[in-house]
Design a protein around this motif. Structure first.
Motif, PDB file in Angstrom:
ATOM      1  N   PRO A   1       3.415  17.231  10.855  1.00 12.63           N
ATOM      2  CA  PRO A   1       2.927  16.274   9.860  1.00 12.63           C
ATOM      3  C   PRO A   1       2.026  15.209  10.488  1.00 12.63           C
ATOM      4  N   VAL A   2       1.133  14.688   9.654  1.00 11.57           N
ATOM      5  CA  VAL A   2       0.306  13.552  10.011  1.00 11.57           C
ATOM      6  C   VAL A   2       0.509  12.498   8.940  1.00 11.57           C
ATOM      7  N   TRP A   3       0.757  11.277   9.365  1.00 20.35           N
ATOM      8  CA  TRP A   3       0.972  10.185   8.424  1.00 20.35           C
ATOM      9  C   TRP A   3      -0.301   9.372   8.270  1.00 20.35           C
ATOM     10  N   GLU A   4      -0.661   9.051   7.016  1.00 14.79           N
ATOM     11  CA  GLU A   4      -1.861   8.259   6.751  1.00 14.79           C
ATOM     12  C   GLU A   4      -1.517   7.107   5.812  1.00 14.79           C
ATOM     13  N   PRO A   5      -2.072   5.917   6.070  1.00 15.57           N
ATOM     14  CA  PRO A   5      -1.884   4.809   5.136  1.00 15.57           C
ATOM     15  C   PRO A   5      -3.011   4.743   4.121  1.00 15.57           C
ATOM     16  N   GLN A   6      -2.732   4.171   2.976  1.00 13.28           N
ATOM     17  CA  GLN A   6      -3.819   3.787   2.074  1.00 13.28           C
ATOM     18  C   GLN A   6      -4.174   2.351   2.402  1.00 13.28           C
ATOM     19  N   ALA A   7      -5.358   2.159   2.926  1.00 17.16           N
ATOM     20  CA  ALA A   7      -5.777   0.812   3.276  1.00 17.16           C
ATOM     21  C   ALA A   7      -6.012  -0.008   2.012  1.00 17.16           C
ATOM     22  N   PRO A   8      -5.766  -1.312   2.060  1.00 15.53           N
ATOM     23  CA  PRO A   8      -5.964  -2.156   0.875  1.00 15.53           C
ATOM     24  C   PRO A   8      -7.426  -2.219   0.449  1.00 15.53           C
ATOM     25  N   GLY A   9      -7.633  -2.657  -0.755  1.00 15.30           N
ATOM     26  CA  GLY A   9      -8.979  -2.871  -1.252  1.00 15.30           C
ATOM     27  C   GLY A   9      -9.485  -1.730  -2.108  1.00 15.30           C
ATOM     28  N   PRO A  10     -10.579  -1.958  -2.832  1.00 15.55           N
ATOM     29  CA  PRO A  10     -11.140  -0.924  -3.705  1.00 15.55           C
ATOM     30  C   PRO A  10     -11.766   0.203  -2.903  1.00 15.55           C
ATOM     31  N   ASP A  11     -11.573   1.426  -3.383  1.00 12.85           N
ATOM     32  CA  ASP A  11     -12.209   2.608  -2.811  1.00 12.85           C
ATOM     33  C   ASP A  11     -12.081   2.668  -1.288  1.00 12.85           C
ATOM     34  N   PRO A  12     -10.856   2.626  -0.747  1.00 13.77           N
ATOM     35  CA  PRO A  12     -10.706   2.594   0.714  1.00 13.77           C
ATOM     36  C   PRO A  12     -11.174   3.863   1.408  1.00 13.77           C
ATOM     37  N   TRP A  13     -11.277   4.972   0.657  1.00 16.03           N
ATOM     38  CA  TRP A  13     -11.711   6.236   1.256  1.00 16.03           C
ATOM     39  C   TRP A  13     -13.192   6.528   0.997  1.00 16.03           C
ATOM     40  N   LEU A  14     -13.924   5.543   0.443  1.00 12.70           N
ATOM     41  CA  LEU A  14     -15.386   5.645   0.300  1.00 12.70           C
ATOM     42  C   LEU A  14     -15.822   6.844  -0.534  1.00 12.70           C
ATOM     43  N   ALA A  15     -15.133   7.089  -1.636  1.00  9.38           N
ATOM     44  CA  ALA A  15     -15.464   8.235  -2.486  1.00  9.38           C
ATOM     45  C   ALA A  15     -16.468   7.899  -3.583  1.00  9.38           C
ATOM     46  N   ALA A  16     -16.693   6.624  -3.855  1.00  6.55           N
ATOM     47  CA  ALA A  16     -17.517   6.246  -5.006  1.00  6.55           C
ATOM     48  C   ALA A  16     -18.943   6.768  -4.886  1.00  6.55           C
ATOM     49  N   ARG A  17     -19.526   6.699  -3.689  1.00  4.25           N
ATOM     50  CA  ARG A  17     -20.906   7.171  -3.537  1.00  4.25           C
ATOM     51  C   ARG A  17     -21.036   8.656  -3.878  1.00  4.25           C
ATOM     52  N   ALA A  18     -20.013   9.438  -3.498  1.00  2.00           N
ATOM     53  CA  ALA A  18     -20.063  10.871  -3.784  1.00  2.00           C
ATOM     54  C   ALA A  18     -20.057  11.116  -5.290  1.00  2.00           C
ATOM     55  N   PHE A  19     -19.249  10.365  -6.016  1.00  2.00           N
ATOM     56  CA  PHE A  19     -19.231  10.514  -7.473  1.00  2.00           C
ATOM     57  C   PHE A  19     -20.552  10.064  -8.082  1.00  2.00           C
ATOM     58  N   HIS A  20     -21.118   8.991  -7.551  1.00  2.00           N
ATOM     59  CA  HIS A  20     -22.403   8.520  -8.064  1.00  2.00           C
ATOM     60  C   HIS A  20     -23.477   9.580  -7.862  1.00  2.00           C
ATOM     61  N   ALA A  21     -23.485  10.207  -6.657  1.00  2.47           N
ATOM     62  CA  ALA A  21     -24.459  11.256  -6.387  1.00  2.47           C
ATOM     63  C   ALA A  21     -24.257  12.471  -7.280  1.00  2.47           C
TER      64      ALA A  21
ATOM     65  N   SER B   1       0.832  -1.206   0.000  1.00  2.00           N
ATOM     66  CA  SER B   1       0.000   0.000   0.000  1.00  2.00           C
ATOM     67  C   SER B   1       0.865   1.253   0.000  1.00  2.00           C
ATOM     68  N   ARG B   2       0.223   2.417   0.040  1.00  4.00           N
ATOM     69  CA  ARG B   2       0.921   3.698   0.023  1.00  4.00           C
ATOM     70  C   ARG B   2       0.897   4.327   1.413  1.00  4.00           C
ATOM     71  N   ILE B   3       1.884   5.188   1.672  1.00  7.20           N
ATOM     72  CA  ILE B   3       1.920   5.997   2.890  1.00  7.20           C
ATOM     73  C   ILE B   3       1.947   7.460   2.463  1.00  7.20           C
ATOM     74  N   PHE B   4       1.141   8.292   3.129  1.00 13.68           N
ATOM     75  CA  PHE B   4       1.043   9.704   2.786  1.00 13.68           C
ATOM     76  C   PHE B   4       1.430  10.574   3.974  1.00 13.68           C
ATOM     77  N   MET B   5       1.797  11.819   3.670  1.00 17.35           N
ATOM     78  CA  MET B   5       2.099  12.792   4.710  1.00 17.35           C
ATOM     79  C   MET B   5       1.282  14.050   4.469  1.00 17.35           C
ATOM     80  N   SER B   6       0.465  14.409   5.448  1.00 12.53           N
ATOM     81  CA  SER B   6      -0.310  15.642   5.398  1.00 12.53           C
ATOM     82  C   SER B   6       0.332  16.666   6.320  1.00 12.53           C
ATOM     83  N   PRO B   7      -0.007  17.949   6.159  1.00 11.99           N
ATOM     84  CA  PRO B   7       0.581  18.979   7.018  1.00 11.99           C
ATOM     85  C   PRO B   7       0.381  18.655   8.493  1.00 11.99           C
TER      86      PRO B   7
END
Length: 414
Positions: free
Chosen positions: A97-117, A89-95
């Motif tokens: 700093p805060v470190w965030e992982p990309q969790a495995p699997g499709p659409d781990p950040w649950l954005a698909a519903r927003a695009f559908h809407a 997976s990926r590791i990210f750094m936000s201001p």
């Protein structure tokens, strides 16, 4: 559709809530087992008792400063992730700093519903102008588009002329990114003589979509919807529409538990009252249990006309962190809450900080419970004990419902 498009959008809201809370005990139990940070934080908690909103409210809120402190002591995730599940997976750094992982699997950040809407469908091409650099923003939207079966062009930020050239050739159906960069692209296209009229839909996040901006986009042929997202959690809520007209408020993502708490405390507020938005997510690789976003919002206590039945919130309404320095001493909303709880008969309170000549001055405004008469002298004593500062106490008949606990009215320009 992907697995994220089950029947949660139309199920009975009480049934959905029961389903989420039925899953919660085993989710918390697993988080304690696989993540040392949660094992320490919830050492005295029996996961099997957390089966309702009332029980969940008994757990402490994890706020970003605490998470950052834990991450600094034990990088990168402070013990709050299932490290064994993050290979590949990926590791990210936000201001921060805060470190965030990309969790495995499709659409781990649950954005698909927003695009559908927002009207995005399988086969559409989305020009994604959110940053792919270091922070997860670009990937949050990217993963959501692809989970829908749509295609994505990873434009990222900057290189405006190159992005316009690409869009003029690829003819995308939709735009994703910050609200203001869409205008930058459309204006640059007009300047360059390029045709971007293929873009008819947009989902924006990461900034304010002002009504005048939405209206301008509508005049230019683009229907723009917005999502409320954070780097830690992904898409928390999203706009919906009826007959292409965006509705007030946002629908909470159906697989999250959202609470609104009084700023500086762990205590939920009544529906409609402004407070800090607290989220419990269910991703096993990065479990976040009562995570305080630091953002203000309020529940809209009526169903959406669009047909979705999940909880709605008013959207982003400002920041909840109102800690401020008075006479060289930091005053925190937690201290104001402790003052309020020390004396009976107080419904709400607000600490106003002003300048009195060359000195700071504090006034605690108190809204009484109906029919009550709080002891102002006791409140003044409690205020001094909590803050180590003197302040006056006054009755306020009707405090504004805006989530403010500390109102700093000092003019820093003088």
């Amino acid at each position: 559709m992907s697995e994220h498009f089950d029947d949660l959008e139309t199920r009975d809201p009480h049934e959905r809530e029961e389903t989420l809370f039925a899953r919660l005990p085993s989710f918390i139990e697993r988080a304690i087992k696989v993540a040392p940070g949660w094992k320490t934080r919830l050492a005295d908690v029996d996961p099997h008792t957390i089966t309702s909103r009332e029980a969940l409210a008994g757990l402490p809120v994890l706020r970003k400063p605490e998470l950052m402190e834990a991450q600094a002591a034990e990088p990168p995730f402070g013990g709050f992730a299932d490290e064994a599940s993050l290979d590949g997976s990926r590791i990210f750094m936000s201001p921060g700093p805060v470190w965030e992982p990309q969790a495995p699997g499709p659409d781990p950040w649950l954005a698909a519903r927003a695009f559908h809407a927002a009207g995005i469908r399988r086969g559409d091409l989305v020009h994604n102008a959110m940053s792919y650099h270091m922070t997860p923003g670009g990937f949050i939207l990217d993963e959501g588009v692809r989970a829908l079966g749509a295609r994505v062009f990873p434009g990222g930020v900057g290189n405006t002329e190159a992005q316009v050239e690409a869009a003029s050739v690829l003819r995308p159906d939709a735009y994703a990114g910050t609200p203001d960069f869409l205008k930058v692209m459309l204006d640059k296209a007009a300047e360059m003589g390029r045709d971007l009229t293929s873009i008819r839909k947009a989902l924006v996040s990461g900034g304010a979509l002002f009504p005048s901006m939405r209206a301008e986009y509508r005049e230019r042929g683009v229907d723009v919807m917005q999502a409320y997202a954070t780097a830690d959690l992904g898409v928390i809520a999203y706009e919906s529409a009826v007959d292409d007209e965006p509705l007030a408020g946002m629908v909470v993502n159906e697989t999250l538990i959202v609470e609104i708490v009084r700023p500086g405390t762990d205590d939920p507020v009544p529906a409609g009252e402004v407070g800090e938005l607290v989220v419990t997510s269910f991703h096993p690789s990065y479990p976040l249990i009562r995570f305080g976003t630091g953002d203000l919002s309020a529940v809209l206590d009526e169903p959406s006309p669009c047909g979705r039945t999940n909880m709605r919130i008013k959207g982003w309404m400002g920041r909840a962190d109102q800690r401020t320095k008075v006479k060289g001493m930091f005053v925190d909303p937690k201290q104001v809450d402790a003052v309020v709880k020390s004396v009976s008969g107080v419904a709400r309170a607000r600490l106003v900080v002003e300048r009195d000549g060359d000195a700071d001055a504090m006034t605690l405004l108190v809204e009484p419970v109906a029919g009550a008469a709080p002891d102002l002298s006791s409140l003044a004593t409690a205020l001094a004990a909590q803050t180590k500062l003197r302040g006056s106490v006054e009755i306020a008949a009707d405090l504004p419902n805006d989530g403010k606990i500390i109102d700093d009215r000092r003019d820093y320009s003088k």
